[in-house]
Design an enzyme around this catalytic site. Structure first.
Site, mmCIF file in Angstrom:
data_model
loop_
_atom_site.group_PDB
_atom_site.id
_atom_site.type_symbol
_atom_site.label_atom_id
_atom_site.label_comp_id
_atom_site.label_asym_id
_atom_site.label_seq_id
_atom_site.Cartn_x
_atom_site.Cartn_y
_atom_site.Cartn_z
ATOM 1 N N ASN A 69 0.843 -1.194 0.000
ATOM 2 C CA ASN A 69 0.000 0.000 0.000
ATOM 3 C C ASN A 69 0.879 1.244 0.000
ATOM 4 O O ASN A 69 1.947 1.284 0.634
ATOM 5 C CB ASN A 69 -1.004 0.011 1.157
ATOM 6 N N ILE A 70 0.440 2.232 -0.761
ATOM 7 C CA ILE A 70 1.178 3.490 -0.902
ATOM 8 C C ILE A 70 0.183 4.618 -0.661
ATOM 9 O O ILE A 70 -0.782 4.772 -1.425
ATOM 10 C CB ILE A 70 1.798 3.611 -2.316
ATOM 11 N N GLU A 71 0.393 5.349 0.431
ATOM 12 C CA GLU A 71 -0.566 6.384 0.818
ATOM 13 C C GLU A 71 -0.118 7.760 0.340
ATOM 14 O O GLU A 71 1.034 7.949 -0.064
ATOM 15 C CB GLU A 71 -0.742 6.360 2.336
ATOM 16 N N CYS A 128 -4.078 0.436 -2.424
ATOM 17 C CA CYS A 128 -3.880 -0.746 -1.587
ATOM 18 C C CYS A 128 -2.813 -1.658 -2.192
ATOM 19 O O CYS A 128 -2.528 -1.619 -3.399
ATOM 20 C CB CYS A 128 -5.175 -1.546 -1.474
ATOM 21 N N GLU A 147 -2.978 -4.842 -2.812
ATOM 22 C CA GLU A 147 -3.514 -5.772 -3.807
ATOM 23 C C GLU A 147 -3.554 -5.130 -5.194
ATOM 24 O O GLU A 147 -3.152 -5.739 -6.193
ATOM 25 C CB GLU A 147 -4.942 -6.194 -3.427
ATOM 26 N N CYS A 171 -10.391 -4.547 0.485
ATOM 27 C CA CYS A 171 -11.456 -3.539 0.409
ATOM 28 C C CYS A 171 -12.327 -3.783 -0.831
ATOM 29 O O CYS A 171 -11.968 -4.544 -1.733
ATOM 30 C CB CYS A 171 -10.869 -2.134 0.395
HETATM 31 N N1 THU Z 1 -5.116 -1.541 2.767
HETATM 32 C C1 THU Z 1 -4.546 -2.401 1.846
HETATM 33 O O1 THU Z 1 -3.472 -2.125 1.290
HETATM 34 N N2 THU Z 1 -5.190 -3.549 1.584
HETATM 35 C C2 THU Z 1 -6.358 -3.957 2.175
HETATM 36 O O2 THU Z 1 -6.840 -5.056 1.883
HETATM 37 C C3 THU Z 1 -7.034 -3.076 3.128
HETATM 38 C C4 THU Z 1 -6.361 -1.801 3.449
HETATM 39 C C5 THU Z 1 -4.413 -0.304 3.089
HETATM 40 C C6 THU Z 1 -5.056 0.954 2.639
HETATM 41 C C7 THU Z 1 -4.455 1.953 3.605
HETATM 42 O O3 THU Z 1 -3.188 2.369 3.110
HETATM 43 C C8 THU Z 1 -4.243 1.169 4.880
HETATM 44 O O4 THU Z 1 -4.278 -0.201 4.486
HETATM 45 C C9 THU Z 1 -5.282 1.420 5.965
HETATM 46 O O5 THU Z 1 -6.548 1.274 5.469
#
Ligand code: THU
Length: 127
Positions: free
Chosen positions: A42-44, A53, A55, A85
């Site tokens: 995941n990269i915010e 996310c 995935e 998600c």
């Molecule tokens: N996130 C994922 O990368 N995959 C998931 O299946 C659920 C949530 C990430 C999104 C965000 O960066 C962090 O987790 C918190 O929600």
């Protein structure tokens, strides 16, 4: 590639997650039919909306490299399980309607699901 090896790849790549806002690091490892694995994290974003996310990072890396036949994805986080998600489920069902999903953690336990279980009755223009 065993389930345990795929989960290990997801656990290893998880360290590269960029998640300074949630503090929640997720790793993914997507197995293609020919045995190739694409990993993702995941990269915010400071402005939230552009975040992605783990995935979808793995799927988009694979698709952009010309891969289209996907078998299994391992997803790991620092909780017992991290359920994908809704946005990721929609991407998964379009590109891999028979996808197996392994939800795991650094402790090595995991549960096995399918995208059909996670997103039943999904939208498709082909219906
Ligand atoms: N996130 C994922 O990368 N995959 C998931 O299946 C659920 C949530 C990430 C999104 C965000 O960066 C962090 O987790 C918190 O929600």
């Amino acid at each position: 590639m065993t389930d345990e090896q795929l989960l290990q790849m997801a656990n290893d790549i998880r360290e590269r997650a960029y998640a300074p806002y949630s503090g929640f690091k997720v790793g993914a490892a997507l197995l293609c039919a020919d045995g190739t694995v694409f990993t993702g994290v995941n990269i915010e974003s400071e402005t939230y909306t552009p975040s992605i996310c783990a995935e979808r990072t793995a799927f988009f890396k694979a698709i952009s490299e010309g891969y289209s036949d996907f078998v299994k994805i391992a997803v790991t986080c620092d909780k017992p399980f991290c359920s994908p998600c809704g946005v990721c489920r929609q991407v998964m069902v379009e590109h891999a309607p028979d996808l197996e999903i392994l939800l795991g953690n650094p402790q090595g336990t995991f549960k096995r699901m399918s995208i059909k279980e996670l997103l039943p009755e999904s939208f498709s223009l082909n219906d």
